[in-house]
Design an enzyme around this catalytic site. Structure first.
Site, short mmCIF file in Angstrom:
data_model
loop_
_atom_site.label_atom_id
_atom_site.label_comp_id
_atom_site.label_asym_id
_atom_site.label_seq_id
_atom_site.Cartn_x
_atom_site.Cartn_y
_atom_site.Cartn_z
N MET A 193 -25.66 91.78 136.11
CA MET A 193 -25.97 90.52 136.73
C MET A 193 -26.93 89.80 135.83
O MET A 193 -27.86 90.41 135.37
CB MET A 193 -26.62 90.87 138.05
CG MET A 193 -26.53 89.97 139.21
SD MET A 193 -27.34 88.46 139.25
CE MET A 193 -29.03 88.79 139.18
N PRO A 194 -26.77 88.59 135.47
CA PRO A 194 -25.76 87.64 135.94
C PRO A 194 -24.35 87.86 135.35
O PRO A 194 -24.20 88.59 134.38
CB PRO A 194 -26.33 86.28 135.50
CG PRO A 194 -27.23 86.58 134.38
CD PRO A 194 -27.74 87.97 134.58
N LEU A 195 -23.40 87.17 135.95
CA LEU A 195 -22.02 87.21 135.51
C LEU A 195 -21.75 85.95 134.69
O LEU A 195 -21.96 84.84 135.19
CB LEU A 195 -21.08 87.29 136.71
CG LEU A 195 -19.59 87.12 136.45
CD1 LEU A 195 -19.07 88.24 135.55
CD2 LEU A 195 -18.83 87.08 137.76
N THR A 226 -23.09 82.95 137.07
CA THR A 226 -23.33 83.25 138.47
C THR A 226 -24.51 84.21 138.51
O THR A 226 -24.48 85.26 137.86
CB THR A 226 -22.10 83.88 139.13
OG1 THR A 226 -20.98 83.00 138.97
CG2 THR A 226 -22.34 84.12 140.61
N SER A 227 -25.54 83.83 139.26
CA SER A 227 -26.79 84.58 139.18
C SER A 227 -27.60 84.46 140.45
O SER A 227 -27.44 83.52 141.22
CB SER A 227 -27.62 84.03 138.00
OG SER A 227 -28.87 84.66 137.93
#
Length: 129
Positions: free
Chosen positions: A1-3, A72-73
Site C-alpha cells: 500500500m499504496p497501489l 490509491t492510498s
C-alpha cells in the site's frame, strides 16, 4: 500500500518499465514513508490512440512517453502529496527519461477498512499491519 496503476502508451522495453517502476517506488517510499517492501504496482499499456491526455488549458505539451498514474492510498497530508509529485517527476526524469510535462497523477484516498492483502482479512483492522 499504496497501489500504483500506470497507464502508458505501449512500446517501452522491459528495462524502461523497470526503471519507471523503480523510480516511482522510490518516490512513494520517501514521500509517504512506507517500507521499501511495501510495493504494489500495475502497468496498463495502450495503443497510442487509446490514451488521450490533454493539457487542461495549461499549455503543457505531451509526448508519447506520457505516464498517467493513479495512486490509491490511505490519507496523506498535502505536504506528503506535494513532495510525492516533486520526487516522482524528478525520479522519472533522472532514472527513466520521462519529462515532467509527461507525468499526470491522481491520488484516490480510502481508509483502513478498504484494504485486504490476502487470506480474506482486513490486516489494517486486525492489527496484522
Amino acid at each position: 500500500m499504496p497501489l500504483l496503476r500506470f497507464d502508458l502508451v505501449a512500446g517501452r522495453t522491459p528495462a524502461e518499465l523497470t526503471a519507471l517502476l523503480d523510480a516511482a517506488h522510490a518516490a512513494v517510499v520517501e514521500a509517504f514513508t512506507v517500507p521499501d517492501g511495501d510495493r504494489y504496482q500495475v502497468v496498463h499499456q495502450h495503443p497510442a490512440g487509446e490514451l488521450v491526455v490533454h493539457d487542461t488549458g495549461l499549455g503543457i505539451e505531451r509526448t508519447r512517453d506520457v505516464v498517467v498514474l493513479q495512486v490509491t492510498s490511505r490519507r496523506r497530508s498535502q505536504q506528503q502529496k506535494e513532495a510525492f509529485y516533486r520526487l516522482l517527476t524528478r525520479n522519472l526524469q533522472e532514472q527513466a527519461g520521462v519529462a515532467p510535462a509527461d507525468v499526470v497523477v491522481s491520488i484516490v484516498e480510502n481508509s483502513d477498512a478498504d484494504w485486504s492483502f490476502g487470506h480474506g482479512r482486513a490486516q489494517f483492522l486486525t492489527g496484522e499491519l
